[in-house]
Design a protein around this motif. Sequence first.
Motif, PDB file in Angstrom:
ATOM      1  N   UNK A  69     -16.680   6.172 -15.590  1.00  0.00           N
ATOM      2  CA  UNK A  69     -15.267   6.556 -15.660  1.00  0.00           C
ATOM      3  C   UNK A  69     -14.823   7.238 -14.357  1.00  0.00           C
ATOM      4  N   UNK A  70     -15.771   7.827 -13.622  1.00  0.00           N
ATOM      5  CA  UNK A  70     -15.419   8.425 -12.326  1.00  0.00           C
ATOM      6  C   UNK A  70     -15.087   7.319 -11.328  1.00  0.00           C
ATOM      7  N   UNK A  71     -15.888   6.258 -11.321  1.00  0.00           N
ATOM      8  CA  UNK A  71     -15.623   5.129 -10.426  1.00  0.00           C
ATOM      9  C   UNK A  71     -14.300   4.464 -10.777  1.00  0.00           C
ATOM     10  N   UNK A  72     -14.013   4.320 -12.064  1.00  0.00           N
ATOM     11  CA  UNK A  72     -12.731   3.751 -12.482  1.00  0.00           C
ATOM     12  C   UNK A  72     -11.568   4.625 -12.032  1.00  0.00           C
ATOM     13  N   UNK A  73     -11.752   5.952 -12.108  1.00  0.00           N
ATOM     14  CA  UNK A  73     -10.696   6.875 -11.687  1.00  0.00           C
ATOM     15  C   UNK A  73     -10.453   6.773 -10.185  1.00  0.00           C
ATOM     16  N   UNK A  74     -11.525   6.698  -9.410  1.00  0.00           N
ATOM     17  CA  UNK A  74     -11.387   6.572  -7.956  1.00  0.00           C
ATOM     18  C   UNK A  74     -10.736   5.239  -7.602  1.00  0.00           C
ATOM     19  N   UNK A  75     -11.146   4.170  -8.271  1.00  0.00           N
ATOM     20  CA  UNK A  75     -10.585   2.852  -7.989  1.00  0.00           C
ATOM     21  C   UNK A  75      -9.115   2.783  -8.389  1.00  0.00           C
ATOM     22  N   UNK A  76      -8.741   3.500  -9.417  1.00  0.00           N
ATOM     23  CA  UNK A  76      -7.352   3.500  -9.877  1.00  0.00           C
ATOM     24  C   UNK A  76      -6.431   4.136  -8.832  1.00  0.00           C
ATOM     25  N   UNK A  77      -6.869   5.199  -8.188  1.00  0.00           N
ATOM     26  CA  UNK A  77      -6.005   5.935  -7.250  1.00  0.00           C
ATOM     27  C   UNK A  77      -6.176   5.501  -5.799  1.00  0.00           C
ATOM     28  N   UNK A  78      -7.074   4.571  -5.506  1.00  0.00           N
ATOM     29  CA  UNK A  78      -7.243   4.054  -4.149  1.00  0.00           C
ATOM     30  C   UNK A  78      -6.317   2.860  -3.959  1.00  0.00           C
ATOM     31  N   UNK A  79      -5.485   2.863  -2.893  1.00  0.00           N
ATOM     32  CA  UNK A  79      -4.601   1.712  -2.673  1.00  0.00           C
ATOM     33  C   UNK A  79      -5.411   0.475  -2.274  1.00  0.00           C
ATOM     34  N   UNK A  80      -4.852  -0.685  -2.566  1.00  0.00           N
ATOM     35  CA  UNK A  80      -5.582  -1.932  -2.295  1.00  0.00           C
ATOM     36  C   UNK A  80      -5.545  -2.259  -0.802  1.00  0.00           C
ATOM     37  N   UNK A  81      -6.464  -3.112  -0.388  1.00  0.00           N
ATOM     38  CA  UNK A  81      -6.532  -3.504   1.018  1.00  0.00           C
ATOM     39  C   UNK A  81      -5.344  -4.386   1.391  1.00  0.00           C
ATOM     40  N   UNK A  82      -4.787  -5.095   0.433  1.00  0.00           N
ATOM     41  CA  UNK A  82      -3.630  -5.942   0.707  1.00  0.00           C
ATOM     42  C   UNK A  82      -2.443  -5.089   1.157  1.00  0.00           C
ATOM     43  N   UNK A  83      -2.286  -3.934   0.553  1.00  0.00           N
ATOM     44  CA  UNK A  83      -1.205  -3.026   0.946  1.00  0.00           C
ATOM     45  C   UNK A  83      -1.392  -2.553   2.383  1.00  0.00           C
ATOM     46  N   UNK A  84      -2.630  -2.237   2.771  1.00  0.00           N
ATOM     47  CA  UNK A  84      -2.898  -1.809   4.146  1.00  0.00           C
ATOM     48  C   UNK A  84      -2.655  -2.951   5.135  1.00  0.00           C
ATOM     49  N   UNK A  85      -3.013  -4.176   4.747  1.00  0.00           N
ATOM     50  CA  UNK A  85      -2.788  -5.318   5.626  1.00  0.00           C
ATOM     51  C   UNK A  85      -1.298  -5.553   5.847  1.00  0.00           C
ATOM     52  N   UNK A  86      -0.499  -5.411   4.787  1.00  0.00           N
ATOM     53  CA  UNK A  86       0.958  -5.566   4.924  1.00  0.00           C
ATOM     54  C   UNK A  86       1.538  -4.485   5.832  1.00  0.00           C
ATOM     55  N   UNK A  87       1.119  -3.255   5.647  1.00  0.00           N
ATOM     56  CA  UNK A  87       1.607  -2.149   6.489  1.00  0.00           C
ATOM     57  C   UNK A  87       1.239  -2.376   7.949  1.00  0.00           C
ATOM     58  N   UNK A  88       0.000  -2.803   8.198  1.00  0.00           N
ATOM     59  CA  UNK A  88      -0.442  -3.053   9.573  1.00  0.00           C
ATOM     60  C   UNK A  88       0.333  -4.193  10.215  1.00  0.00           C
ATOM     61  N   UNK A  89       0.630  -5.245   9.448  1.00  0.00           N
ATOM     62  CA  UNK A  89       1.391  -6.380   9.991  1.00  0.00           C
ATOM     63  C   UNK A  89       2.804  -5.946  10.353  1.00  0.00           C
ATOM     64  N   UNK A  90       3.445  -5.162   9.508  1.00  0.00           N
ATOM     65  CA  UNK A  90       4.802  -4.668   9.793  1.00  0.00           C
ATOM     66  C   UNK A  90       4.785  -3.761  11.016  1.00  0.00           C
ATOM     67  N   UNK A  91       3.810  -2.882  11.091  1.00  0.00           N
ATOM     68  CA  UNK A  91       3.704  -1.953  12.227  1.00  0.00           C
ATOM     69  C   UNK A  91       3.465  -2.715  13.532  1.00  0.00           C
ATOM     70  N   UNK A  92       2.614  -3.733  13.491  1.00  0.00           N
ATOM     71  CA  UNK A  92       2.341  -4.529  14.689  1.00  0.00           C
ATOM     72  C   UNK A  92       3.591  -5.264  15.149  1.00  0.00           C
ATOM     73  N   UNK A  93       4.343  -5.836  14.213  1.00  0.00           N
ATOM     74  CA  UNK A  93       5.579  -6.538  14.577  1.00  0.00           C
ATOM     75  C   UNK A  93       6.597  -5.581  15.203  1.00  0.00           C
ATOM     76  N   UNK A  94       6.724  -4.378  14.644  1.00  0.00           N
ATOM     77  CA  UNK A  94       7.662  -3.391  15.196  1.00  0.00           C
ATOM     78  C   UNK A  94       7.242  -2.939  16.592  1.00  0.00           C
ATOM     79  N   UNK A  95       5.946  -2.741  16.806  1.00  0.00           N
ATOM     80  CA  UNK A  95       5.469  -2.319  18.127  1.00  0.00           C
ATOM     81  C   UNK A  95       5.686  -3.414  19.171  1.00  0.00           C
ATOM     82  N   UNK A  97       8.067  -5.713  19.116  1.00  0.00           N
ATOM     83  CA  UNK A  97       9.506  -5.750  19.387  1.00  0.00           C
ATOM     84  C   UNK A  97       9.913  -4.584  20.291  1.00  0.00           C
ATOM     85  N   UNK A  98       9.366  -3.389  20.054  1.00  0.00           N
ATOM     86  CA  UNK A  98       9.686  -2.234  20.895  1.00  0.00           C
ATOM     87  C   UNK A  98       9.182  -2.442  22.321  1.00  0.00           C
TER      88      UNK A  98
END
Length: 171
Positions: A69-95, A97-98
Motif C-alpha cells: 500500500x506504500x508503493x501504491x500511495x507513492x505511485x498515486x502521487x507521482x506524476x506520469x512520465x507522459x506529463x513530463x514529456x509534454x512539459x519538456x516539449x512545450x518548454x523546448x518549443x518556447x525556447x 521561438x525566443x
Amino acid sequence: MSFARQSVPSARQLLRNQQPRRFASHAAHAEPVNESFGRSFYVTIGAFASAYVLYRLSKSTEESGSQSWISNLIQKWTPSEKLFEERNAIHTALMEKAAQDRHLLQSQGPRATFELKQPEVSFNTSPPYNVPAGSSVDLSAVVAHYEQQNKQMEEARVARMKDGKVVSLYD
C-alpha cells in the motif's frame, strides 16, 4: 546591653575575615533525583519500531505478488512520465521561438537617422569656449578672403623691398 556592645566588633571582625561563600562549591550535595529517559527517547524508539513493522508488512505483500500500500500511495502521487514529456516539449518549443526572435532582433543594425524633436537645443547645448573656428559653420569663404588679403600684403612688401624702402609689414 554592654555585653551586646562588646560582642558586635568581634562578630564584625569574624565576618570580615571569613572566606566568602561560593555557590558553585561541592560542599553540599542535593539528594539524588530519579531521572526518566524523556519524551524524545520514547518517540525515537516508537519511530524505529513502526518503521520496522511497515517494512515487514510491505515485504510480506511483495512476496505474495502484489504491490504494498506504500508503493501504491507513492505511485498515486507521482506524476506520469507522459506529463513530463509534454512539459519538456512545450518548454523546448518556447525556447526555440525566443532564440529565433532574439537573433532576429539582434541582427538588425542601428537606425541610420535619429529623429530630433528640437534640433536647435541639441546642437547648441555646449558653451562657446575652446571651440575651434569652423567646427560649427562653414568658414571656407572667410578663410579664402583672408588668404587673398595676406597674399596681397606680402606682394606689396616684396615690391617695397625691391625699391629699397621700409621693409616692415605694418608701414
